[in-house]
Design an enzyme around this catalytic site. Structure first.
Site, PDB file in Angstrom:
ATOM      1  N   GLY A 289      50.534   9.807  18.409  1.00  0.00           N
ATOM      2  CA  GLY A 289      50.746  11.073  17.702  1.00  0.00           C
ATOM      3  C   GLY A 289      52.210  11.441  17.555  1.00  0.00           C
ATOM      4  O   GLY A 289      52.644  11.964  16.525  1.00  0.00           O
TER       5      GLY A 289
ATOM      6  N   PRO B 152      49.310   8.908  28.375  1.00  0.00           N
ATOM      7  CA  PRO B 152      49.688   8.869  26.964  1.00  0.00           C
ATOM      8  C   PRO B 152      50.086  10.223  26.367  1.00  0.00           C
ATOM      9  O   PRO B 152      50.708  10.277  25.312  1.00  0.00           O
ATOM     10  CB  PRO B 152      48.432   8.331  26.259  1.00  0.00           C
ATOM     11  CG  PRO B 152      47.319   8.467  27.231  1.00  0.00           C
ATOM     12  CD  PRO B 152      47.934   8.447  28.596  1.00  0.00           C
TER      13      PRO B 152
ATOM     14  N   ASP C 109      45.617  18.875  20.400  1.00  0.00           N
ATOM     15  CA  ASP C 109      44.513  18.922  21.368  1.00  0.00           C
ATOM     16  C   ASP C 109      44.689  17.759  22.324  1.00  0.00           C
ATOM     17  O   ASP C 109      44.041  16.718  22.195  1.00  0.00           O
ATOM     18  CB  ASP C 109      43.173  18.828  20.634  1.00  0.00           C
ATOM     19  CG  ASP C 109      41.994  18.956  21.596  1.00  0.00           C
ATOM     20  OD1 ASP C 109      42.215  19.318  22.767  1.00  0.00           O
ATOM     21  OD2 ASP C 109      40.851  18.681  21.176  1.00  0.00           O
ATOM     22  N   SER C 110      45.574  17.943  23.309  1.00  0.00           N
ATOM     23  CA  SER C 110      45.926  16.821  24.170  1.00  0.00           C
ATOM     24  C   SER C 110      45.188  16.877  25.502  1.00  0.00           C
ATOM     25  O   SER C 110      44.575  17.880  25.838  1.00  0.00           O
ATOM     26  CB  SER C 110      47.429  16.867  24.443  1.00  0.00           C
ATOM     27  OG  SER C 110      47.730  18.065  25.110  1.00  0.00           O
TER      28      SER C 110
END
Ligand code: AG3
Length: 280
Positions: free
Chosen positions: A138, A163, A156-157
């Site tokens: 992203g 990562p 929206d992590s």
């Protein structure tokens, strides 16, 4: 004998589910993914030991992550989601008929596949023809994006480990600023006020440095241990005020309404302090 799953938070407390059975476990190139059938909350998605969603209360998080920014924008035609491979954010965004294009960029194709298979109601947005799914990093995607190309960017992590680390850093916020239109709005989950208060503060300050308007708001997300925070950065529109009242969307929602939108920005003192909005 009861089987249990506990997400243990750093200070030594956690949230526990009684488990009927394990449905799926896999190790993707990026993270471990588990799906459990719980007694009380339907299916539970766990990534690297952290609760990502339950069927019972994912609506609260996904509605509040997306609709605050979307209802603050007069016409969010192009929307980008970073992370969110389960599809819950996309499902909410797709409820808005003014949205013409939704791009979802998640690094982990396995999360998308697991969600489609085990959480069809959450992943339902992927069937919408306005949605384009890309599996790549992203941060790199946003850095390369054409300036001014999205009206709203939703992040929206997972937690800032593995990562997702780069998604909480200033260069990523700056890249999002560039990728947004002149009246664009950025929103990201910014952690738990109970067990990640520093992250809540850091995300708020970073958004303040990058965007002319920035604010933190919260929602009740029981499966994440209570309250959750979100940070919104805006180039023009006031993110605290809903400016559209699209009844066809509003009547589908279980958490969000225009009064909840405005009220969500009223913060307890300890969060005002952590975000540098009051002294103490
Ligand atoms: N968002 C998950 C928020 C982080 C939860 N953290 C935790 N439980 N430690 C991604 C999943 C929802 N789409």
């Amino acid at each position: 004998m009861d089987l249990r799953f506990t997400e243990l938070y750093p200070e030594g407390w956690g949230i526990t589910f009684l488990v009927e059975k394990g449905l799926h476990s896999t190790k993707s190139p990026y993270q471990r993914i588990d799906v459990l059938e719980t007694k009380s909350h339907g299916r539970l998605l766990v990534i690297d030991g952290a609760v990502m969603l339950t069927e019972r209360d994912e609506f609260a998080y996904h509605e509040m992550l997306t609709h605050v920014a979307l209802f603050s924008h007069p016409c969010p035609e192009k929307v980008l989601v970073i992370g969110g491979g389960d599809g819950g954010a996309v499902r909410e965004i797709a409820r808005h008929s003014c949205v013409k294009e939704i791009a979802l960029v998640d690094i982990d194709a396995d999360v998308i596949e697991v969600s489609r298979r085990f959480f069809p109601q959450v992943a339902s947005g992927f069937n919408d023809e306005r949605v384009k799914v890309l599996t790549e990093d992203g941060v790199e995607f946003v850095k390369r994006a054409e300036p001014g190309s999205y009206h709203v960017i939703v992040v929206d992590s997972t937690d800032p480990v593995g990562p997702a680390v780069g998604l909480f850093e200033k260069p990523f916020f700056e890249a999002c600023f560039r990728a947004l239109t002149e009246d664009g709005i950025f929103v990201a989950q910014s952690g738990s006020p109970y067990f990640q208060l520093e992250l809540v503060g850091k995300s708020h300050r970073t958004a303040r440095e990058v965007f002319p308007q920035a604010a933190t708001y919260t929602a009740q997300t029981p499966s994440y241990g209570g309250l959750w925070s979100f940070v919104v950065g805006s180039k023009l529109h006031d993110p605290k005020r809903p400016i559209r009242d699209d009844e066809t969307v509003l009547k589908q929602l279980k958490y969000y309404n225009p009064r909840v939108h405005e009220a969500a920005f009223a913060l307890p003192n300890y969060i005002l302090k952590a975000t540098g909005q009051i002294e103490g």
